[in-house]
Design a protein around this motif. Sequence first.
Motif, PDB file in Angstrom:
ATOM      1  N   CYS A  86      -4.692   4.512  -3.174  1.00 48.19           N
ATOM      2  CA  CYS A  86      -3.844   5.141  -4.159  1.00 48.19           C
ATOM      3  C   CYS A  86      -2.738   4.245  -5.044  1.00 48.19           C
ATOM      4  O   CYS A  86      -2.485   3.018  -4.430  1.00 48.19           O
ATOM      5  CB  CYS A  86      -2.618   5.951  -3.121  1.00 48.19           C
ATOM      6  N   ARG A  97       4.680  11.054  -4.709  1.00 47.50           N
ATOM      7  CA  ARG A  97       4.782  11.425  -3.394  1.00 47.50           C
ATOM      8  C   ARG A  97       5.980  11.302  -2.677  1.00 47.50           C
ATOM      9  O   ARG A  97       6.630  11.966  -2.054  1.00 47.50           O
ATOM     10  CB  ARG A  97       3.415  10.855  -2.520  1.00 47.50           C
ATOM     11  N   ALA A 107       5.272   4.576   1.729  1.00 48.24           N
ATOM     12  CA  ALA A 107       5.832   5.825   2.338  1.00 48.24           C
ATOM     13  C   ALA A 107       6.612   5.615   3.771  1.00 48.24           C
ATOM     14  O   ALA A 107       7.654   6.318   3.870  1.00 48.24           O
ATOM     15  CB  ALA A 107       4.607   6.855   2.418  1.00 48.24           C
ATOM     16  N   THR A 136       1.852   7.172  -5.751  1.00 42.48           N
ATOM     17  CA  THR A 136       2.821   6.983  -4.680  1.00 42.48           C
ATOM     18  C   THR A 136       4.448   7.297  -4.710  1.00 42.48           C
ATOM     19  O   THR A 136       5.077   7.880  -4.238  1.00 42.48           O
ATOM     20  CB  THR A 136       2.624   5.373  -4.146  1.00 42.48           C
ATOM     21  N   THR A 190       0.998  -1.089  -0.092  1.00 38.45           N
ATOM     22  CA  THR A 190       0.113  -0.056   0.070  1.00 38.45           C
ATOM     23  C   THR A 190       0.915   1.253  -0.146  1.00 38.45           C
ATOM     24  O   THR A 190       1.985   1.284   0.190  1.00 38.45           O
ATOM     25  CB  THR A 190      -0.886   0.138   1.209  1.00 38.45           C
ATOM     26  N   GLU A 191       0.263   2.607  -0.278  1.00 37.14           N
ATOM     27  CA  GLU A 191       0.944   3.687  -0.180  1.00 37.14           C
ATOM     28  C   GLU A 191       1.593   3.952   1.208  1.00 37.14           C
ATOM     29  O   GLU A 191       2.640   4.313   1.013  1.00 37.14           O
ATOM     30  CB  GLU A 191       0.024   4.744  -0.706  1.00 37.14           C
ATOM     31  N   ARG A 192       0.848   3.739   2.171  1.00 39.76           N
ATOM     32  CA  ARG A 192       1.147   4.025   3.490  1.00 39.76           C
ATOM     33  C   ARG A 192       2.349   3.091   3.867  1.00 39.76           C
ATOM     34  O   ARG A 192       3.317   3.572   4.465  1.00 39.76           O
ATOM     35  CB  ARG A 192       0.079   3.518   4.555  1.00 39.76           C
TER      36      ARG A 192
END
Length: 109
Positions: free
Chosen positions: A45, A53, A24, A50, A19-21
Amino acid sequence: DLQMMLTDLDVEVVGIAMTEREAARLAALHQPDFATMDVVLRGECNGIDTAIRIYQTHRIRSLFVTGNVSPAARLRGAAAKPLHWLAKPIAFHNLKEIIRQFREGAEDI
């Protein structure tokens, strides 16, 4: 498979994010030299957003490894300053060449 190929090329894999989270968090925690990114991620996302970001926040560029190497995807992903777009299925010799060029400091791979 990708993790094994990268390991065979003496690239340290600091984690796998779905996932994006997660991506990141790994980027912030480890500050890797680059990220491998699929266009498809779980959650709201996608991988292109991603990667953008992560680049904007940490200046970490992505190597897109995906089945979607369309011109539209490449155009959307340009803001992430990607190292390269590598189509699936991955050919080891192509990945090896990209990593070699990255290590030699090539700006555009």
